[in-house]
Design an enzyme around this catalytic site. Sequence first.
Site, short mmCIF file in Angstrom:
data_model
loop_
_atom_site.label_atom_id
_atom_site.label_comp_id
_atom_site.label_asym_id
_atom_site.label_seq_id
_atom_site.Cartn_x
_atom_site.Cartn_y
_atom_site.Cartn_z
N ASN A 1 0.83 -1.21 0.00
CA ASN A 1 0.00 0.00 0.00
C ASN A 1 0.87 1.25 0.00
O ASN A 1 1.98 1.26 0.54
CB ASN A 1 -0.95 0.00 1.21
CG ASN A 1 -0.43 0.77 2.39
OD1 ASN A 1 -0.56 1.99 2.46
ND2 ASN A 1 0.21 0.05 3.33
N PHE B 1 -1.21 8.37 4.37
CA PHE B 1 -1.94 9.06 5.45
C PHE B 1 -3.21 9.75 4.95
O PHE B 1 -3.43 10.93 5.21
CB PHE B 1 -1.05 10.10 6.13
CG PHE B 1 -0.03 9.53 7.09
CD1 PHE B 1 -0.03 8.21 7.44
CD2 PHE B 1 0.94 10.36 7.66
CE1 PHE B 1 0.91 7.69 8.33
CE2 PHE B 1 1.88 9.87 8.54
CZ PHE B 1 1.88 8.52 8.87
N SER C 1 5.95 5.42 8.47
CA SER C 1 5.28 5.11 7.20
C SER C 1 6.22 5.45 6.05
O SER C 1 6.82 6.53 6.04
CB SER C 1 3.98 5.91 7.07
OG SER C 1 3.48 5.81 5.75
N ASN D 1 5.29 6.11 3.11
CA ASN D 1 4.51 6.77 2.07
C ASN D 1 4.36 8.29 2.27
O ASN D 1 3.64 8.94 1.51
CB ASN D 1 3.13 6.13 1.98
CG ASN D 1 3.22 4.64 1.70
OD1 ASN D 1 3.99 4.21 0.86
ND2 ASN D 1 2.47 3.84 2.45
N THR D 2 5.01 8.85 3.29
CA THR D 2 5.04 10.30 3.48
C THR D 2 6.50 10.75 3.37
O THR D 2 7.33 10.34 4.19
CB THR D 2 4.47 10.69 4.86
OG1 THR D 2 3.10 10.31 4.93
CG2 THR D 2 4.59 12.19 5.10
N LYS E 1 6.08 4.26 16.77
CA LYS E 1 6.05 3.15 15.81
C LYS E 1 7.22 3.29 14.85
O LYS E 1 7.38 4.32 14.21
CB LYS E 1 4.73 3.16 15.03
CG LYS E 1 4.53 1.94 14.14
CD LYS E 1 3.10 1.85 13.62
CE LYS E 1 2.87 0.57 12.84
NZ LYS E 1 1.45 0.40 12.44
N ASN F 1 6.34 -1.14 11.39
CA ASN F 1 5.51 -0.69 10.28
C ASN F 1 5.80 -1.57 9.06
O ASN F 1 6.49 -2.58 9.16
CB ASN F 1 5.82 0.78 9.98
CG ASN F 1 4.61 1.56 9.49
OD1 ASN F 1 3.87 1.08 8.64
ND2 ASN F 1 4.42 2.76 10.01
#
Length: 403
Positions: A133, A137, A220, A222-223, A262, A291
């Site tokens: 994925n 966020f 994450s 993805n940021t 995390k 994560n």
Amino acid sequence: MIGLAIAGGAYVSTVDEATFCGLLFNATRAVNPLFALLDPEAAHRVAVSAASHGFVPREKRPDPAILGLEVWGRKFSNPIGLAAGFDKHAEAVEGLLGLGFGFMEIGSVTPMPQEGNPKPRIFRLPKEGAIINRCGFNSEGIVVVAKRLGAQHGKRKMENTSSSPHSMNDEVKQGGKAGPGILGVNIGKNKTSEDAVADYVQGVHTLSQYADYLVINISSPNTPGLRKLQGRKQLKDLVKKVQAARDEMQWAEDGPPPLLVKIAPDLSKQDLEDIAAVALALRLDGLIISNTTISRPDPVSQHPLAGEAGGLSGKPLFEMSTNVLKEMYILTRGKVPLVGCGGVSSGEDAYKKIRSGASLVQLYTAFAYGGPALIPLIKAELAECLERDGFKSVQEAVGADCR
């Protein structure tokens, strides 16, 4: 149809509640494959909506006593939790906790609403038991989530007030602010924000009153730039300021919610040592490990979707995340409660996480594939594992492989 309804009602009246509850959970096995026919994100929306409207089974059977434990002064009926990312906007807290999780985590929630990355951004790898994925966020923002949690909190307080004093005290003792289970609130930063610390502080000020524990998500993939906050200096500065923001608020006798961080599984030995040093020095309440990964371990490396950008979750992540978990347990000398996350799909997997140092265990991808029927199965298997090896409680088994 009328005859079937009458026959079904007659049957239900002849079985006890526990048996009927088991039948309902098993029945979800027939429905769950239908979700595979939908686009991954559409399937996710349907699942959250079903849980929010109560169209999921509710666990009425008590958890095995051997699974009960206490962490951060809070009592968990079992150590199996739902990881952040499933209910990002706190839409289905009651329904999801009702499935029998010992705890769940909402979020990540960002200060301002944001759409996240362009679609498609979720990719299934069913044979590998994995998902890639790059949601980035996607969040309705802290104001919307705070209103939702506030309404749930108010409903909970009204139910407690109308209960008898004895039942009310028992319920509060065993559960948390959201009901019978413990609720974690996972906080993120906006993609375009230039002040990450301010974003996390704002999240704490707005949402911590509804949380049994708080999570700073700095891992994450993805940021852009988010994972740089895991560096020693950056992490120390962030944690100190977020702790100060939490502690300056007014709290009742039970005090402020515990604060966790995390982290990613893609960290060097030096990175882990730095994080452990910060966690010990600042008395961090816990770490979630881990994560998703940006790597593509076998068998995913050969998959046609391996080239898709984003974080990989599910079974291929299990070994990597468990090794990081064990390393962090050793580095923190067992003084920092750890939450094991990554690739858990069975009671045996959960047990391995616990033996590697986890006090609590989270799942996500396996739940997305297996549905509600997986939860009682994992709990039963975990109880069997503990009893098989002579442990009298979860806490006795924590870190057993590191001694």
